[in-house]
Enzyme design. Sequence first.
Site, PDB file in Angstrom:
ATOM      1  N   GLU A  36      26.567 -28.831 -42.040  1.00 35.08           N
ATOM      2  CA  GLU A  36      27.760 -29.461 -41.456  1.00 35.08           C
ATOM      3  C   GLU A  36      28.836 -29.731 -42.507  1.00 35.08           C
ATOM      4  O   GLU A  36      30.030 -29.518 -42.255  1.00 35.08           O
ATOM      5  CB  GLU A  36      27.357 -30.782 -40.785  1.00 35.08           C
TER       6      GLU A  36
ATOM      7  N   VAL B 225      32.058 -27.288 -43.919  1.00 37.51           N
ATOM      8  CA  VAL B 225      33.406 -27.116 -43.351  1.00 37.51           C
ATOM      9  C   VAL B 225      33.958 -28.490 -42.997  1.00 37.51           C
ATOM     10  O   VAL B 225      33.315 -29.260 -42.278  1.00 37.51           O
ATOM     11  CB  VAL B 225      33.387 -26.254 -42.070  1.00 37.51           C
TER      12      VAL B 225
ATOM     13  N   GLY C 149      34.475 -31.215 -44.745  1.00 38.20           N
ATOM     14  CA  GLY C 149      33.950 -32.421 -45.383  1.00 38.20           C
ATOM     15  C   GLY C 149      33.257 -33.332 -44.378  1.00 38.20           C
ATOM     16  O   GLY C 149      32.254 -32.968 -43.770  1.00 38.20           O
TER      17      GLY C 149
ATOM     18  N   LYS D  73      35.616 -21.235 -45.107  1.00 35.20           N
ATOM     19  CA  LYS D  73      35.319 -22.195 -44.036  1.00 35.20           C
ATOM     20  C   LYS D  73      35.617 -21.572 -42.681  1.00 35.20           C
ATOM     21  O   LYS D  73      34.856 -21.737 -41.713  1.00 35.20           O
ATOM     22  CB  LYS D  73      36.145 -23.467 -44.250  1.00 35.20           C
TER      23      LYS D  73
END
Length: 413
Positions: free
Chosen positions: A125, A128, A130, A201
Amino acid sequence: MKKVVVLGHGTVGSGVVELVERNKEYLMDKYQQEFAITGILVRNLEKHLGKGKDHLLTDSFENLLEQKPDIAVEVMGGIQPARTYVKTLLDLGVSVVTANKDLIAEHGLELLQAAQAGGAVLHFEASVGGGIPVIKPFRESLKGNRIRSIIGIMNGTTNFILSKMYDEDLSYGESLRLAQDAGFAEADPTSDVKGYDAARKLAILSSIAFDKAISWQHMGCEGVQDVQPFDVANARAVHCKIKLLAIALRSGHNIHCSVRPALVDKHSFLGHIDGENNAIEIEGDAVGKVMFTGAGAGKLPTASAVYGDLLDVLSEKANGILPLNSDVDYQLIPYYNAPTQWLVRLRVNHIQDTVDLILSSFSDHSLQLHHLNSKDNLFFLVDTEDERQLLQKLAPLQGSSSVEELRHFLIYR
Ligand code: HSE
């Protein structure tokens, strides 16, 4: 008790350790479970000594393995040695949580296969956006949708730079230095400013969204290093800001993915996302448009996403969802494939000849011509069916001796 080892003890690694300690009681009360950090792998022991974690530090991966961990958190960044370590752990059946977008964008499929084969899980998770939950919504809440588009600001460093250029009239170089001082930029800021970080990302998100392995190297990717102060002024003149947008659009069997500086209306949702913040807008055929926003980088925001993944490992949620065995056949196309408005900016040596060329090439379009700042900086706004049509119309200008430089910016409203 679950034994957790942490690979890396930089900004994010120390945030993960802090968050595990902070949530100890909560985890015990709520889940009757405990995460015990039993080892932290660092490259340079000396650098990390004296920070209260000396008893956990090691510079030997083999030492970590000897502890027979249940879960590993990989927050070293970069491809190697992270790839070898993560693969080894998964092969041994140790579940891994990683924040490493380079690793997932390049080797996510191979690692998910290793996880499946090893009976472990791999969650990512934090790779991408933060701290912003975005992969989990794809995996869980948005499953009933065919995704039409993903459009977002996915790199904090460049958003910080562009915000400084807009708000404080700073140059690109001055703004980059401030971003580095604030600690948002990667160790080598090249991948931030050239758009590679955002492209990786976007590759992760669009692979999940479209169920097709999409490589960031196959996307159009322009960074912010060539954005000039007069581009910022041009944007301001038409009530917009420049943002580095990561764009994935599906139409039929075509997918367009690109990272590029684009204009966004300053009053729009994305126009309000400034500084190091990120925002991702996803459009699904059932849900319509949904937005995710928040801190896209930083110690505790990123650790927050890692911690959520640790809980998913605990509750034995299934693996992350890159398209492992997809036979979906999409074509990746290089041009933005939807009607939109463009700002075309030119540096010219002969104004009247250039204006004549523009008017003749776009005779069937309505144009707004602007002439700002200096005598050779000209720009106009125009609507087209897609980017291919725009490029066809611009071809005569590209070849003209009265045009020294020409650049087009998508306007996203
Ligand atoms: N360098 C990255 C950014 C960090 O600026 O967004 C988070 O991935």
